[in-house]
Motif scaffolding. Structure first.
Motif, PDB file in Angstrom:
ATOM      1  N   PHE A 137       0.739  -1.237  -0.020  1.00 32.52           N
ATOM      2  CA  PHE A 137      -0.041  -0.128   0.004  1.00 32.52           C
ATOM      3  C   PHE A 137       0.852   1.234  -0.282  1.00 32.52           C
ATOM      4  O   PHE A 137       0.688   2.187  -0.797  1.00 32.52           O
ATOM      5  N   ALA A 138       1.825   1.300   0.923  1.00 28.77           N
ATOM      6  CA  ALA A 138       2.769   2.171   0.722  1.00 28.77           C
ATOM      7  C   ALA A 138       3.498   2.529  -0.456  1.00 28.77           C
ATOM      8  O   ALA A 138       3.646   3.746  -0.932  1.00 28.77           O
ATOM      9  N   LEU A 139       3.833   1.456  -1.098  1.00 29.76           N
ATOM     10  CA  LEU A 139       4.578   1.776  -2.376  1.00 29.76           C
ATOM     11  C   LEU A 139       3.688   2.183  -3.627  1.00 29.76           C
ATOM     12  O   LEU A 139       4.037   3.148  -4.339  1.00 29.76           O
ATOM     13  N   MET A 140       2.427   1.723  -3.554  1.00 30.81           N
ATOM     14  CA  MET A 140       1.243   2.382  -4.195  1.00 30.81           C
ATOM     15  C   MET A 140       1.222   3.943  -4.113  1.00 30.81           C
ATOM     16  O   MET A 140       1.001   4.759  -4.940  1.00 30.81           O
ATOM     17  N   GLU A 141       1.060   4.259  -2.766  1.00 33.06           N
ATOM     18  CA  GLU A 141       1.107   5.736  -2.378  1.00 33.06           C
ATOM     19  C   GLU A 141       2.220   6.541  -3.137  1.00 33.06           C
ATOM     20  O   GLU A 141       1.839   7.628  -3.431  1.00 33.06           O
ATOM     21  N   VAL A 186       1.568   6.980  -6.697  1.00 30.63           N
ATOM     22  CA  VAL A 186       0.709   8.035  -6.969  1.00 30.63           C
ATOM     23  C   VAL A 186       1.290   9.188  -6.813  1.00 30.63           C
ATOM     24  O   VAL A 186       0.835  10.229  -7.325  1.00 30.63           O
ATOM     25  N   LEU A 187       1.832   9.354  -5.565  1.00 29.09           N
ATOM     26  CA  LEU A 187       2.387  10.885  -5.396  1.00 29.09           C
ATOM     27  C   LEU A 187       3.344  11.335  -6.389  1.00 29.09           C
ATOM     28  O   LEU A 187       3.305  12.184  -6.934  1.00 29.09           O
ATOM     29  N   VAL A 188       4.153  10.449  -6.791  1.00 35.83           N
ATOM     30  CA  VAL A 188       5.480  10.788  -7.758  1.00 35.83           C
ATOM     31  C   VAL A 188       4.446  11.113  -9.130  1.00 35.83           C
ATOM     32  O   VAL A 188       4.848  11.847  -9.604  1.00 35.83           O
ATOM     33  N   PHE A 189       3.677  10.168  -9.545  1.00 33.57           N
ATOM     34  CA  PHE A 189       2.943  10.514 -10.819  1.00 33.57           C
ATOM     35  C   PHE A 189       2.024  12.031 -10.678  1.00 33.57           C
ATOM     36  O   PHE A 189       2.042  12.650 -11.623  1.00 33.57           O
ATOM     37  N   THR A 190       1.426  12.317  -9.369  1.00 37.30           N
ATOM     38  CA  THR A 190       0.680  13.385  -9.375  1.00 37.30           C
ATOM     39  C   THR A 190       1.662  14.570  -9.518  1.00 37.30           C
ATOM     40  O   THR A 190       1.242  15.599 -10.178  1.00 37.30           O
ATOM     41  N   ILE A 191       2.989  14.370  -9.030  1.00 39.87           N
ATOM     42  CA  ILE A 191       3.862  15.650  -9.190  1.00 39.87           C
ATOM     43  C   ILE A 191       4.282  15.748 -10.542  1.00 39.87           C
ATOM     44  O   ILE A 191       4.270  16.708 -10.962  1.00 39.87           O
ATOM     45  N   PHE A 192       4.763  14.597 -11.098  1.00 43.05           N
ATOM     46  CA  PHE A 192       5.255  14.721 -12.471  1.00 43.05           C
ATOM     47  C   PHE A 192       4.560  14.929 -13.533  1.00 43.05           C
ATOM     48  O   PHE A 192       4.882  15.540 -14.495  1.00 43.05           O
ATOM     49  N   ARG A 193       3.244  14.863 -13.352  1.00 40.52           N
ATOM     50  CA  ARG A 193       2.159  15.074 -14.383  1.00 40.52           C
ATOM     51  C   ARG A 193       2.032  16.411 -14.701  1.00 40.52           C
ATOM     52  O   ARG A 193       1.746  16.845 -15.910  1.00 40.52           O
TER      53      ARG A 193
END
Ligand code: HEM
Length: 75
Positions: A15-19, A22-29
């Protein structure tokens, strides 16, 4: 980052890895990556595995990745 191992290992590991993903994708998007102008000469450099290297005009090479980061424009 460690989640330990064995019977008392972290149960939130996946779950932590998935979070984090998601965080990295949200920033890099929201970031657009562009080459600087004038664009550097990029070549294949042998360094255990083939890596992109910047070839300078004086023949030297650098292990850098000059990038211009801008706020991405979404429609
Ligand atoms: C970056 C995030 C996280 C890290 C680095 C982390 C790391 C750890 C570590 C090292 C332990 C073992 C602690 C010990 O036994 O002394 C642990 C246990 C635990 N973690 Fe995480 N954790 C993370 C996120 C989460 C999340 C998101 C959850 C729940 C959704 C979670 C739930 C738990 C639980 C319930 C235990 C106790 C497991 C047991 O004793 O049987 N953790 N965590």
């Amino acid at each position: 980052m460690t989640f330990l191992a064995g019977p008392r290992a972290c149960i939130g590991y996946r779950f932590a890895l998935m979070e984090i993903k998601v965080l990295v994708f949200t920033i890099f998007r929201d970031i657009a990556f562009e080459l600087p102008s004038p664009a550097p000469k990029i070549e294949n450099g042998p360094a255990l595995i083939t890596r992109p290297i910047i070839k300078e005009t004086d023949g030297t090479s650098k292990n850098t990745m000059p990038l211009v980061l801008k706020l991405a424009q979404h429609e």
